[in-house]
Enzyme design. Structure first.
Site, mmCIF file in Angstrom:
data_model
loop_
_atom_site.group_PDB
_atom_site.id
_atom_site.type_symbol
_atom_site.label_atom_id
_atom_site.label_comp_id
_atom_site.label_asym_id
_atom_site.label_seq_id
_atom_site.Cartn_x
_atom_site.Cartn_y
_atom_site.Cartn_z
ATOM 1 N N THR A 99 0.847 -1.195 0.000
ATOM 2 C CA THR A 99 0.000 0.000 0.000
ATOM 3 C C THR A 99 0.884 1.248 0.000
ATOM 4 O O THR A 99 2.098 1.163 0.126
ATOM 5 C CB THR A 99 -0.942 0.029 1.214
ATOM 6 O OG1 THR A 99 -0.160 0.022 2.429
ATOM 7 C CG2 THR A 99 -1.878 -1.163 1.207
ATOM 8 N N ASN A 123 -6.264 -4.353 0.761
ATOM 9 C CA ASN A 123 -6.387 -5.332 1.842
ATOM 10 C C ASN A 123 -6.787 -6.670 1.241
ATOM 11 O O ASN A 123 -7.770 -6.751 0.512
ATOM 12 C CB ASN A 123 -7.440 -4.865 2.858
ATOM 13 C CG ASN A 123 -7.441 -5.680 4.125
ATOM 14 O OD1 ASN A 123 -7.625 -6.890 4.100
ATOM 15 N ND2 ASN A 123 -7.245 -5.018 5.260
ATOM 16 N N HIS A 154 -3.822 1.290 13.194
ATOM 17 C CA HIS A 154 -2.816 0.261 12.946
ATOM 18 C C HIS A 154 -1.667 0.403 13.948
ATOM 19 O O HIS A 154 -1.589 1.378 14.693
ATOM 20 C CB HIS A 154 -2.251 0.378 11.524
ATOM 21 C CG HIS A 154 -3.180 -0.138 10.472
ATOM 22 N ND1 HIS A 154 -4.191 0.623 9.946
ATOM 23 C CD2 HIS A 154 -3.240 -1.342 9.853
ATOM 24 C CE1 HIS A 154 -4.848 -0.083 9.040
ATOM 25 N NE2 HIS A 154 -4.290 -1.282 8.963
ATOM 26 N N LYS A 158 3.522 1.244 11.133
ATOM 27 C CA LYS A 158 2.953 1.448 9.791
ATOM 28 C C LYS A 158 3.369 2.809 9.254
ATOM 29 O O LYS A 158 3.263 3.819 9.951
ATOM 30 C CB LYS A 158 1.434 1.321 9.819
ATOM 31 C CG LYS A 158 0.812 1.332 8.417
ATOM 32 C CD LYS A 158 -0.633 0.883 8.448
ATOM 33 C CE LYS A 158 -1.270 0.929 7.060
ATOM 34 N NZ LYS A 158 -0.597 0.025 6.106
#
Length: 267
Positions: A99, A123, A154, A158
């Protein structure tokens, strides 16, 4: 199906190794890490905690891709973009769980998909894929008197925000109303912002601890609120979804597919 695992020494790479080893019809051929990684030459099974399996981590993408039918790629945007060309040239399936792509990187992947079989999703979870479909339908049914807010949390490590999953959910909700999430999203609120703009989709980002992933799509209307939610309890769900996508994509025509296509939810 013989596969390669990119980013094999990372947390997701080790999870992919473990789940792939448990999956019928999958054989791991090797792993990839960038040049200079201290894990070059390491045994993938040992790193994944399942015991030595004789499959090593290397850095030669071209060499490994000649030996496999597909690659599982949860790495970084720049690495995934470079891998697109190598996967297309080798004629193998490329499953992208990475991502944080820029618009130019997204366009590069779209161009690569003209000659490559790519499955890409913000996802890979089956549950989140269903959640996106529900968000799209709910947005279409409720109409713009219901404001849409997307909340995600998260772990502290991340690096991209909002998460790819949050953007996937926002895109689905926007499509449900025939709108463009790129122009209608609100990523930051600070100071005197004024009243909420009708039709906008708000994103709230939380980071902390070891949270695998939590997402909520909130539809706030006059005197009532509807929430669609998903909580990931283990990275295993992303690995299982990615492997399912890899097996599904065998013998498909070149193109850019999503997890919605894998589950038969694509338009």
């Amino acid at each position: 199906m013989r596969i390669a695992i990119a980013g094999a020494a990372g947390r997701m790479g080790r999870t992919l190794t473990r789940i792939a080893a448990e999956t019928q019809d999958i054989e791991i051929a090797g792993g990839l890490e960038k040049d200079g990684s201290p894990h070059i030459g390491a045994d993938m099974g040992e790193l994944a905690g399942i015991g030595k399996n004789g499959r090593q981590i290397g850095s030669d993408v071209t060499k490994l891709f000649k030996q496999v039918d597909g690659v599982l790629d949860f790495t970084m945007p720049q690495a995934s973009v470079r891998m697109c060309e190598a996967a297309a040239e080798a004629g193998i399936v490329h499953v992208i769980g990475t991502t944080g792509f820029s618009e130019s990187e997204e366009e590069h992947i779209r161009q690569a998909a003209r000659s490559a079989i790519i499955v890409k999703s913000g996802n890979m979870s089956l549950g989140v894929t269903l959640l996106a479909a529900l968000a799209k339908k709910t947005a279409a049914v409720l109409g713009e008197e219901f404001d849409i807010e997307i909340l995600e949390m998260h772990h502290r490590q991340k690096v991209d925000a909002p998460s790819g999953t949050a953007l996937l959910l926002g895109k689905a909700a926007a499509e449900g109303r025939g709108r463009d999430v790129k122009t209608d999203s609100v990523r930051v609120r600070d100071g005197h912002t004024g009243a909420r703009r009708s039709g906008s989709i708000g994103f709230a980002t939380l980071r902390g601890g070891s949270v695998v992933g939590e997402h909520r799509v909130i539809f706030a209307g006059p005197a009532e609120r509807i929430e669609l939610a998903h909580e990931a309890e283990s990275r295993d769900i992303f690995a299982r979804g990615a492997i399912r996508a890899l097996l599904w994509a065998q013998n498909k025509k070149p193109g850019l597919y999503t997890m919605a296509d894998v589950l038969g939810l694509g338009e």
